[in-house]
Motif scaffolding. Structure first.
Motif, PDB file in Angstrom:
ATOM      1  N   LEU A 298       0.855  -1.195   0.000  1.00  8.00           N
ATOM      2  CA  LEU A 298       0.000   0.000   0.000  1.00  8.00           C
ATOM      3  C   LEU A 298       0.890   1.243   0.000  1.00  8.00           C
ATOM      4  N   ARG A 300       2.214   4.990   0.569  1.00 11.87           N
ATOM      5  CA  ARG A 300       2.144   6.122   1.504  1.00 11.87           C
ATOM      6  C   ARG A 300       3.039   7.221   0.967  1.00 11.87           C
ATOM      7  N   ILE A 324       0.133   8.183 -11.625  1.00 14.91           N
ATOM      8  CA  ILE A 324       0.085   6.937 -10.856  1.00 14.91           C
ATOM      9  C   ILE A 324       1.020   5.883 -11.440  1.00 14.91           C
ATOM     10  N   ARG A 389     -11.990   2.002  -9.591  1.00 15.27           N
ATOM     11  CA  ARG A 389     -12.122   3.468  -9.499  1.00 15.27           C
ATOM     12  C   ARG A 389     -12.144   4.075 -10.896  1.00 15.27           C
ATOM     13  N   GLY A 473     -10.646  -6.169   5.302  1.00 13.44           N
ATOM     14  CA  GLY A 473     -11.380  -5.443   6.341  1.00 13.44           C
ATOM     15  C   GLY A 473     -11.802  -6.344   7.487  1.00 13.44           C
ATOM     16  N   GLN A 492      -7.553 -10.432   5.295  1.00 18.27           N
ATOM     17  CA  GLN A 492      -6.703  -9.232   5.462  1.00 18.27           C
ATOM     18  C   GLN A 492      -7.493  -8.248   6.312  1.00 18.27           C
ATOM     19  N   TYR A 494      -7.339  -5.331  10.053  1.00 18.35           N
ATOM     20  CA  TYR A 494      -6.689  -4.848  11.269  1.00 18.35           C
ATOM     21  C   TYR A 494      -6.627  -5.931  12.338  1.00 18.35           C
TER      22      TYR A 494
HETATM   23  N1  LIG Z   1      -3.649   2.551  -7.347  1.00 21.04           N
HETATM   24  C1  LIG Z   1      -3.210   2.401  -6.115  1.00 21.04           C
HETATM   25  N2  LIG Z   1      -4.078   2.521  -5.088  1.00 21.04           N
HETATM   26  C2  LIG Z   1      -3.611   2.353  -3.835  1.00 21.04           C
HETATM   27  C3  LIG Z   1      -2.258   2.092  -3.573  1.00 21.04           C
HETATM   28  N3  LIG Z   1      -2.088   2.030  -2.214  1.00 21.04           N
HETATM   29  C4  LIG Z   1      -3.286   2.201  -1.671  1.00 21.04           C
HETATM   30  N4  LIG Z   1      -4.217   2.407  -2.631  1.00 21.04           N
HETATM   31  C5  LIG Z   1      -5.617   2.618  -2.478  1.00 21.04           C
HETATM   32  O1  LIG Z   1      -5.878   3.662  -1.616  1.00 21.04           O
HETATM   33  C6  LIG Z   1      -7.048   3.372  -0.854  1.00 21.04           C
HETATM   34  C7  LIG Z   1      -6.777   3.533   0.605  1.00 21.04           C
HETATM   35  O2  LIG Z   1      -5.756   2.670   0.956  1.00 21.04           O
HETATM   36  P1  LIG Z   1      -5.232   2.589   2.455  1.00 21.04           P
HETATM   37  O3  LIG Z   1      -5.473   3.852   3.165  1.00 21.04           O
HETATM   38  O4  LIG Z   1      -3.872   2.027   2.394  1.00 21.04           O
HETATM   39  O5  LIG Z   1      -6.198   1.567   3.101  1.00 21.04           O
HETATM   40  C8  LIG Z   1      -5.975   0.191   2.949  1.00 21.04           C
HETATM   41  C9  LIG Z   1      -5.984  -0.471   4.277  1.00 21.04           C
HETATM   42  O6  LIG Z   1      -5.319   0.261   5.274  1.00 21.04           O
HETATM   43  C10 LIG Z   1      -7.440  -0.570   4.562  1.00 21.04           C
HETATM   44  N5  LIG Z   1      -7.724  -1.648   5.506  1.00 21.04           N
HETATM   45  C11 LIG Z   1      -7.136  -2.856   5.566  1.00 21.04           C
HETATM   46  N6  LIG Z   1      -7.667  -3.559   6.586  1.00 21.04           N
HETATM   47  C12 LIG Z   1      -8.630  -2.795   7.131  1.00 21.04           C
HETATM   48  C13 LIG Z   1      -9.543  -2.979   8.224  1.00 21.04           C
HETATM   49  O7  LIG Z   1      -9.555  -4.031   8.879  1.00 21.04           O
HETATM   50  N7  LIG Z   1     -10.382  -1.962   8.513  1.00 21.04           N
HETATM   51  C14 LIG Z   1     -10.364  -0.799   7.786  1.00 21.04           C
HETATM   52  N8  LIG Z   1     -11.204   0.157   8.142  1.00 21.04           N
HETATM   53  N9  LIG Z   1      -9.515  -0.612   6.746  1.00 21.04           N
HETATM   54  C15 LIG Z   1      -8.659  -1.569   6.448  1.00 21.04           C
HETATM   55  O8  LIG Z   1      -8.016  -0.890   3.317  1.00 21.04           O
HETATM   56  C16 LIG Z   1      -7.207  -0.379   2.282  1.00 21.04           C
HETATM   57  C17 LIG Z   1      -6.796  -1.508   1.364  1.00 21.04           C
HETATM   58  O9  LIG Z   1      -7.613  -1.361   0.251  1.00 21.04           O
HETATM   59  P2  LIG Z   1      -7.515  -2.331  -0.994  1.00 21.04           P
HETATM   60  O10 LIG Z   1      -6.403  -1.844  -1.864  1.00 21.04           O
HETATM   61  O11 LIG Z   1      -8.839  -2.166  -1.644  1.00 21.04           O
HETATM   62  O12 LIG Z   1      -7.257  -3.686  -0.490  1.00 21.04           O
HETATM   63  C18 LIG Z   1      -7.449   1.962  -1.181  1.00 21.04           C
HETATM   64  O13 LIG Z   1      -8.505   1.996  -2.085  1.00 21.04           O
HETATM   65  C19 LIG Z   1      -6.245   1.401  -1.838  1.00 21.04           C
HETATM   66  O14 LIG Z   1      -6.574   0.471  -2.852  1.00 21.04           O
HETATM   67  C20 LIG Z   1      -1.377   1.977  -4.659  1.00 21.04           C
HETATM   68  O15 LIG Z   1      -0.178   1.718  -4.519  1.00 21.04           O
HETATM   69  N10 LIG Z   1      -1.911   2.145  -5.924  1.00 21.04           N
END
Ligand SMILES: Nc1nc2c(ncn2[C@@H]2O[C@H](COP(=O)(O)O[C@H]3[C@@H](O)[C@H](n4cnc5c(=O)[nH]c(N)nc54)O[C@@H]3COP(=O)(O)O)[C@@H](O)[C@H]2O)c(=O)[nH]1
Length: 528
Positions: A298, A300, A324, A389, A473, A492, A494
């Protein structure tokens, strides 16, 4: 106002550049402050200088009046006038002694020894109205100032009025360091310690003389302006500290402004160049063993001013402008460089989010090949998560691209499955390997029956199509239990770990101890 772009500059150059205005402000403020101090000191010195001259003139006026009063006596015969001379010397504050001189230059009447005075006429300053003496016979090391008043009458030449140097040095004294005052008469100088020299013993710094309009004397001021300025700075450091703080704040504000002022697009380009987009890893957990078996990468943004920025704030803009692609490529390169050196468990999954722009760019297969090359052959499962998206164009070109990726061993996942309009259409038209169930459906487990129905449908569909299912999530044990019972392969959320920097991930024992017991309930309890 448009500030210049900082793009071509390195970090230290940027810092230097943004420090310049603060430095200039500090120097300007410093100069103004020094000028203010300088004017204040000049004013103070001029005041003191004039004051000292006035005070010494007052002493001489007093002495002159006393001498003139003597000369106006009806008889200047020593027997007749001696008592009056004695009286004046004892009652007039500054007059130490008086001597009457006849036309031959002899002292014929002295306030100390009366009319028996020897003719030490060498002490009589014939031509000089004022003379500084080192002392007289009675007190040789005690300087004296002699004022000569000529008589306008036939029986006497004039009178010497002697002023004690103690009064004069008191008038020269002052509190400031780095400044000295002298009484300058003829070729002699009297200092405030009562010492006499010609010229003064102290080093000359800057000298100013103030001449009396009434007597042949000057008050000389010898001072060091640089030392006085330093002394004043030491006495009043608060102004300097305030200026320093103000300049530093100004520099910092300017730095921030410059960093923000570039167009957002240029700012993203700069950040890519500076490798400010860094990978965070969130573990993927195998639903059978509940062990870490992979990661999602992910993005940052480690912003130099704003600190850590979450992707929701910049990914949509980066996707809409096409930046991107470079950002994801940089992320992949950093991830490969850091994870490629580790001995990862066999089949370790690395999932990377890929936007439509990257799919359309054409460079994706080569970048994936470079990524895979950083690991031992067939050691990892690289999975690209395609988001909804932005709409991914389906058709022969995309098919060909996905084919190339599959040939490399790269897997394709549909991210946030079920949330967009095209999830099912993607499934139908593209050759995908994995579905990633959006966390909104996982959140509804146990509370929202519709979400649970959709979740069940996705799980059944995936099972029929033989696709891997990842549920994201996962926060609670009930969700974990439900997903394990209903066939999700990877979990996957928290509940296992939040996204973390690679350095932190490497130290976590969970991905090293793959044979250890899962940290939740034993598998047997969940899958009886
Ligand atoms: N094209 C790209 N998109 C990216 C990249 N890195 C991230 N993203 C997209 O940004 C959106 C937000 O991402 P993030 O803040 O990193 O959030 C991720 C997790 O932190 C969050 N998550 C995971 N587990 C939980 C949980 O238990 N509860 C909760 N409330 N949130 C949780 O989910 C996000 C992971 O999302 P996904 O990718 O859909 O698996 C997000 O849309 C990212 O996709 C990048 O490099 N490129």
């Amino acid at each position: 106002m448009q500030f210049p772009s900082l793009e071509p500059l390195g970090r230290s150059q940027r810092i230097m550049l943004t420090m310049l205005p603060g430095l200039a402000l500090f120097m300007l403020g410093g100069l103004l402050m020094l000028y203010q101090f300088y004017s204040g000191i000049q004013h103070m010195l001029e005041g003191q200088h004039a004051f000292k001259l006035k005070k010494i003139e007052q002493i001489l006026e007093q002495a002159q009046k006393t001498g003139e009063a003597m000369l106006q006596q009806p008889s200047l015969d020593c027997h007749a006038i001696y008592p009056e001379i004695r009286r004046q010397v004892t009652t007039q504050p500054y007059v130490r002694s008086m001597r009457l001189i006849d036309h031959e230059g002899r002292v014929y009447c002295d306030s100390v020894i009366g009319w028996h005075a020897p003719a030490y006429s060498q002490e009589y300053p014939r031509e000089e109205r004022l003379k500084l003496w080192r002392g007289n016979r009675l007190s040789p090391w005690h300087p004296l100032l002699m004022l000569w008043l000529e008589a306008k009458r036939g029986d006497v030449n004039g009178i010497q009025v002697v002023v004690d140097s103690d009064y004069l040095k008191d008038r020269l004294a002052h509190l400031e360091q780095n400044t000295w005052f002298y009484l300058h008469v003829g070729d002699r100088w009297l200092d405030e310690d009562g010492g006499m020299s010609s010229p003064p013993d102290r080093p000359y710094w800057q000298q100013r003389s103030l001449h009396s309009a009434h007597y042949p004397l000057a008050i000389v001021m010898d001072y060091s302006m640089p030392n006085l300025l330093l002394e004043r700075l030491g006495q009043e450091p608060d102004q300097l500290i305030l200026l320093l703080l103000f300049s530093a704040t100004f520099s910092w504000g300017f730095h921030r402004l410059l960093l923000r002022s570039g167009a957002p697009s240029r700012e993203l380009q700069r950040a890519v160049r500076q490798q400010e987009f860094i990978p965070y890893l969130q573990p993927l957990v195998d639903s059978h063993q509940l062990q870490w078996c992979g990661v999602e990468v992910l993005m940052r943004w480690q912003h130099p001013v704003d600190g850590m920025v979450l992707p929701d704030l910049f990914i949509p803009f980066a996707e809409s402008t096409g930046h991107i692609v470079a950002m994801t490529r940089s992320l992949m390169q950093q991830t490969a460089a850091q994870l490629g050196t580790l001995s990862l468990p066999a089949g370790f999954q690395i999932s990377i989010n890929v936007s439509a722009a990257y799919v359309a760019d054409g460079s994706l297969p080569a970048d994936c090949a470079a990524f895979l090359a950083a690991f031992p052959p067939d050691s990892i499962r690289l999975t690209l998560e395609l988001t909804e998206r932005e709409l991914i164009a389906t058709g022969p070109q995309t098919d060909a691209l996905l084919g190339q990726l599959h040939d490399l061993g790269v897997r394709i996942a549909i991210d946030d499955f079920g949330t967009g309009h095209s999830s099912l259409s993607y499934l139908q038209k593209m050759d995908v390997d994995e579905l990633k169930i959006d966390r909104s459906f996982v959140a509804g487990i146990g509370s929202d029956s519709l979400s649970a129905d959709i979740l069940d449908s996705i799980l059944q569909l995936a099972a029929k199509l033989g696709l891997t299912v990842v549920a994201e999530g996962v926060e609670f044990v009930q969700q974990e239990d439900y997903l394990r019972q209903h066939g999700a392969h990877l979990l996957q959320g928290y509940r296992y770990a939040r996204p973390m920097p690679i350095g932190e991930f490497i130290l976590r024992p969970e991905w090293h101890n793959r044979s250890s017991e899962p940290r939740t309930r034993a598998r047997a309890e969940v899958h009886p």
